[in-house]
Scaffold this motif. Structure first.
Motif, mmCIF file in Angstrom:
data_model
loop_
_atom_site.group_PDB
_atom_site.id
_atom_site.type_symbol
_atom_site.label_atom_id
_atom_site.label_comp_id
_atom_site.label_asym_id
_atom_site.label_seq_id
_atom_site.Cartn_x
_atom_site.Cartn_y
_atom_site.Cartn_z
ATOM 1 N N ARG A 23 6.970 8.581 -5.961
ATOM 2 C CA ARG A 23 8.162 8.897 -5.218
ATOM 3 C C ARG A 23 8.564 8.111 -4.195
ATOM 4 N N ILE A 24 7.800 7.390 -3.424
ATOM 5 C CA ILE A 24 8.264 6.540 -2.426
ATOM 6 C C ILE A 24 8.869 5.131 -2.793
ATOM 7 N N ILE A 33 13.460 11.910 3.536
ATOM 8 C CA ILE A 33 11.837 11.683 3.847
ATOM 9 C C ILE A 33 11.383 13.128 4.102
ATOM 10 N N LYS A 34 10.176 13.560 2.983
ATOM 11 C CA LYS A 34 9.606 14.668 3.018
ATOM 12 C C LYS A 34 8.598 14.398 4.081
ATOM 13 N N GLY A 45 1.992 11.308 6.377
ATOM 14 C CA GLY A 45 0.702 10.964 6.527
ATOM 15 C C GLY A 45 0.269 9.989 5.736
ATOM 16 N N ILE A 46 1.147 9.692 4.337
ATOM 17 C CA ILE A 46 0.975 8.618 3.498
ATOM 18 C C ILE A 46 1.189 7.368 4.299
ATOM 19 N N LEU A 59 0.725 -1.185 -0.011
ATOM 20 C CA LEU A 59 -0.045 0.138 -0.076
ATOM 21 C C LEU A 59 0.829 1.184 -0.098
ATOM 22 N N PHE A 60 1.808 1.380 0.835
ATOM 23 C CA PHE A 60 2.591 2.545 1.087
ATOM 24 C C PHE A 60 3.612 2.806 -0.126
ATOM 25 N N LEU A 61 4.009 1.819 -1.013
ATOM 26 C CA LEU A 61 4.982 2.159 -2.059
ATOM 27 C C LEU A 61 4.171 2.375 -3.182
ATOM 28 N N LYS A 62 2.930 1.957 -3.275
ATOM 29 C CA LYS A 62 1.792 2.404 -4.554
ATOM 30 C C LYS A 62 1.342 3.691 -4.268
#
Length: 126
Positions: free
Chosen positions: A41-42, A93-94, A99-100, A34-37
């Motif tokens: 940019r992640i 890490i921005k 939040g993402i 979920l996080f990578l999708k």
């Protein structure tokens, strides 16, 4: 961000929820999926990542966040370390990624915790 009061009940429920999620195979893998999708940019930030190790690191990090919520000195120290390493100057890490990260974690929890409720999600958010 609003500072919300975290009760002992919130902390207990989050700990139990984490345990239920960890009992399920694939919880951390689903989080990272979920996080990578969630933002293009992640994904490149994890190109050379050993996800078996990363899953253990994530589990420890979440446990440290729970300790932080309990006002543990160890938890406070670990969260301060995370804040230092997981910033623009160190791991690039921005702030908008936080939040993402939270949204991805909450989504994975909702899928893996059989006792998930909106109240439990609110406890996790606190």
């Amino acid at each position: 961000m609003n500072q919300q009061t975290v009760s002992n009940e919130d902390i207990e429920q989050v700990g139990l929820s984490l345990a239920r999620c960890c009992e399920q195979n694939g919880f951390f893998d689903r989080f990272y999926e979920l996080f990578l999708k969630a933002d293009p940019r992640i994904k490149p930030m994890f190109d050379n990542t050993d996800f078996n190790k990363q899953n253990r690191v994530l589990k420890a990090g979440i446990a440290n966040l729970i300790l932080f919520a309990q006002q543990s000195d160890f938890g406070k120290s670990k969260v301060a370390e995370l804040g230092f390493t997981h910033n623009v100057n160190n791991l690039n890490i921005k702030p908008e990624y936080y939040g993402i990260w939270v949204d991805s974690l909450l989504k994975a929890i909702s899928e893996f915790d059989s006792k998930h409720t909106e109240e439990l999600a609110a406890s996790w958010t606190k």
